[in-house]
Motif scaffolding. Structure first.
Motif, PDB file in Angstrom:
ATOM      1  N   ARG A  72      -9.956   8.995   3.198  1.00 20.79           N
ATOM      2  CA  ARG A  72     -10.014   8.247   1.807  1.00 20.79           C
ATOM      3  C   ARG A  72      -8.569   8.551   1.590  1.00 20.79           C
ATOM      4  O   ARG A  72      -7.898   9.565   1.572  1.00 20.79           O
ATOM      5  N   THR A 125     -21.774   1.446   4.019  1.00 22.28           N
ATOM      6  CA  THR A 125     -21.722   2.699   3.355  1.00 22.28           C
ATOM      7  C   THR A 125     -23.345   3.007   2.972  1.00 22.28           C
ATOM      8  O   THR A 125     -24.248   1.860   2.725  1.00 22.28           O
ATOM      9  N   ILE A 126     -23.490   4.323   3.260  1.00 17.38           N
ATOM     10  CA  ILE A 126     -25.203   4.642   2.763  1.00 17.38           C
ATOM     11  C   ILE A 126     -25.722   4.344   1.655  1.00 17.38           C
ATOM     12  O   ILE A 126     -26.700   4.300   1.334  1.00 17.38           O
ATOM     13  N   ASP A 127     -24.774   4.213   0.613  1.00 16.23           N
ATOM     14  CA  ASP A 127     -25.102   4.242  -0.826  1.00 16.23           C
ATOM     15  C   ASP A 127     -25.725   2.602  -1.072  1.00 16.23           C
ATOM     16  O   ASP A 127     -26.498   2.609  -2.145  1.00 16.23           O
ATOM     17  N   MET A 169     -27.890  11.468  -2.284  1.00 20.85           N
ATOM     18  CA  MET A 169     -26.484  10.795  -2.514  1.00 20.85           C
ATOM     19  C   MET A 169     -26.647   9.664  -3.184  1.00 20.85           C
ATOM     20  O   MET A 169     -28.107   8.990  -3.161  1.00 20.85           O
ATOM     21  N   GLY A 170     -25.612   8.744  -3.205  1.00 20.89           N
ATOM     22  CA  GLY A 170     -25.472   7.301  -3.649  1.00 20.89           C
ATOM     23  C   GLY A 170     -24.394   7.216  -4.606  1.00 20.89           C
ATOM     24  O   GLY A 170     -24.362   6.035  -5.009  1.00 20.89           O
ATOM     25  N   LYS A 171     -23.731   8.217  -5.049  1.00 24.77           N
ATOM     26  CA  LYS A 171     -22.626   7.908  -5.886  1.00 24.77           C
ATOM     27  C   LYS A 171     -23.218   7.378  -6.974  1.00 24.77           C
ATOM     28  O   LYS A 171     -24.146   8.034  -7.768  1.00 24.77           O
ATOM     29  N   GLU A 222     -27.885  11.444  -7.016  1.00 28.30           N
ATOM     30  CA  GLU A 222     -26.810  12.268  -7.606  1.00 28.30           C
ATOM     31  C   GLU A 222     -26.090  11.771  -8.720  1.00 28.30           C
ATOM     32  O   GLU A 222     -25.644  12.478  -9.616  1.00 28.30           O
ATOM     33  N   HIS A 249     -24.354  16.007   2.893  1.00 29.49           N
ATOM     34  CA  HIS A 249     -23.554  15.149   4.025  1.00 29.49           C
ATOM     35  C   HIS A 249     -24.615  14.855   5.231  1.00 29.49           C
ATOM     36  O   HIS A 249     -24.292  13.979   6.051  1.00 29.49           O
ATOM     37  N   ARG A 252     -25.207  11.536   5.726  1.00 28.63           N
ATOM     38  CA  ARG A 252     -24.166  10.571   6.303  1.00 28.63           C
ATOM     39  C   ARG A 252     -24.054  10.725   7.827  1.00 28.63           C
ATOM     40  O   ARG A 252     -23.583   9.788   8.401  1.00 28.63           O
TER      41      ARG A 252
HETATM   42  O1  F6P Z   1     -20.204   6.842  -0.505  1.00 24.86           O
HETATM   43  C1  F6P Z   1     -20.822   7.691   0.384  1.00 24.86           C
HETATM   44  C2  F6P Z   1     -20.930   9.036  -0.146  1.00 24.86           C
HETATM   45  O2  F6P Z   1     -21.524   9.702   0.731  1.00 24.86           O
HETATM   46  C3  F6P Z   1     -21.549   9.074  -1.650  1.00 24.86           C
HETATM   47  O3  F6P Z   1     -22.846   9.018  -1.470  1.00 24.86           O
HETATM   48  C4  F6P Z   1     -21.061  10.499  -2.147  1.00 24.86           C
HETATM   49  O4  F6P Z   1     -21.067  10.453  -3.409  1.00 24.86           O
HETATM   50  C5  F6P Z   1     -19.593  10.376  -1.572  1.00 24.86           C
HETATM   51  O5  F6P Z   1     -19.639   9.564  -0.457  1.00 24.86           O
HETATM   52  C6  F6P Z   1     -19.082  11.915  -1.059  1.00 24.86           C
HETATM   53  O6  F6P Z   1     -17.822  11.675  -0.690  1.00 24.86           O
HETATM   54  P1  F6P Z   1     -17.278  12.790  -0.125  1.00 24.86           P
HETATM   55  O7  F6P Z   1     -17.735  12.701   1.656  1.00 24.86           O
HETATM   56  O8  F6P Z   1     -15.702  12.336   0.165  1.00 24.86           O
HETATM   57  O9  F6P Z   1     -17.366  13.945  -0.373  1.00 24.86           O
END
Ligand code: F6P
Length: 319
Positions: A72, A125-127, A169-171, A222, A249, A252
């Protein structure tokens, strides 16, 4: 177009490697040189660029994560960072870029496109929160990972006659919770797209309990609340023995499903075709079984639609 770059950016997603492979192999098939940008936009800003060949993508279609690594990168969000990135692309004589990533990465692709550099975005993206595509790469694998966990949690929930809260997850999106909740037979699915009333969630559990249900599973996205807080509230209102599992995670990682590999192969190859045809600033997505194309300015201004029909179906089947 004789030199194309490929970058995976933002959170990794299972199937990204299949997309990289498709870009590299389709490019070489068409006589184009392909360059991999390492560590997402961070590597683009820092000039971490490597030449790819047929061998560099051998034996990766079945691997989770991304062989190019990802990151990121706040610097890339600035004008300065973007200019550095463009200079590096110029230095390597790269004529076009395929960006594989989620909403933040697609916004980054849009910014490069705005500055005149040809880009094609591929949703990864998994979201599954990218608009104008049914699926983004990684979502199907993440849903299957969650279902595997629900199956296991169900065994222990049944044995101990407990209520389980599973946070996924899913933001800000409830797609993982929605599909995993329906396929996993959850009693309730809490998603940010729909306001929920904890009173009603608990009443449903109590109704089920009265007619003999001895265990229950609630899936919490989440973005709709903290699993542990919801667990506390459920315990306080129902008196049922409650446990909470936060998946994090693990969603992911893992071997990408066939569906993710197929989507990634289709979209990665099509992204190269588009650049070769002189198209730019487009996202290549999937609707049904067809590949579709959407301008990047639309993608960054729209919100992914939620599937309320599937939500109602799940709700009506879990009475
Ligand atoms: O966008 C993918 C994701 O796994 C979201 O579901 C989650 O909120 C975020 O990334 C977590 O980010 P990081 O891996 O930077 O903690």
């Amino acid at each position: 177009m004789i030199r194309i770059g490929v970058v995976t950016s933002g959170g990794d997603a299972p199937g990204m490697n299949a997309a990289i492979r498709a870009v590299v192999r389709r490019g070489i098939y068409l006589g184009i040189e392909i360059f991999g940008i390492q560590r997402g936009f961070l590597g683009l800003v820092n000039g971490e660029i490597i030449k790819m060949n047929l061998g560099s993508v051998a034996d990766i279609i079945h691997r989770g994560g991304t062989i190019l690594h990802t990151a990121r990168c706040d610097e890339f969000k600035t004008e300065e960072g973007q200019i550095k990135a463009l200079r590096n692309l110029e230095e390597y004589n790269i004529d076009g870029l395929v960006v594989v990533g989620g909403d933040g990465s697609i916004r980054g692709a849009y910014e490069l496109g705005n500055k005149g550099f040809p880009v094609i975005a591929v949703p990864g993206t998994i979201d599954n929160d990218v608009p104008c595509t049914d699926y983004s790469i990684g979502f199907d694998t993440a849903v299957n990972t969650v279902i595997e966990v629900i199956n296991k949690v169900r065994d222990t929930a049944t044995s101990h006659e407990r209520t389980f809260i599973v946070e996924v997850m899913g933001k800000n999106s409830g797609w993982i919770a929605l599909e995993a909740g329906l396929a996993g037979g959850a009693e309730s699915i809490l998603v940010p797209e729909i306001q929920y009333d904890i009173e009603q969630v608990c009443n449903k559990l109590i109704r089920g309990h009265k007619r003999g249900k001895l265990h229950s599973i609630i899936i919490v996205a989440e973005g709709s609340g903290k699993g542990f807080e919801i667990g506390e509230a459920v315990k306080a209102k129902t008196g049922f023995e409650t446990r909470v599992t936060v998946l994090g995670h693990i969603q992911r990682g893992g071997v990408p499903t066939a569906k993710d590999r197929i989507i990634a192969s289709l979209l990665g190859a099509e992204a190269v075709n588009l650049l070769v045809q002189g198209k730019e600033n487009i996202m290549v997505g999937i609707k049904g079984r067809e590949v579709n194309f959407t301008d990047l300015d639309r993608i960054i201004n729209e919100k992914k639609e939620f599937d309320f029909k599937i939500y109602q179906l799940a709700d009506s089947l879990s009475i």
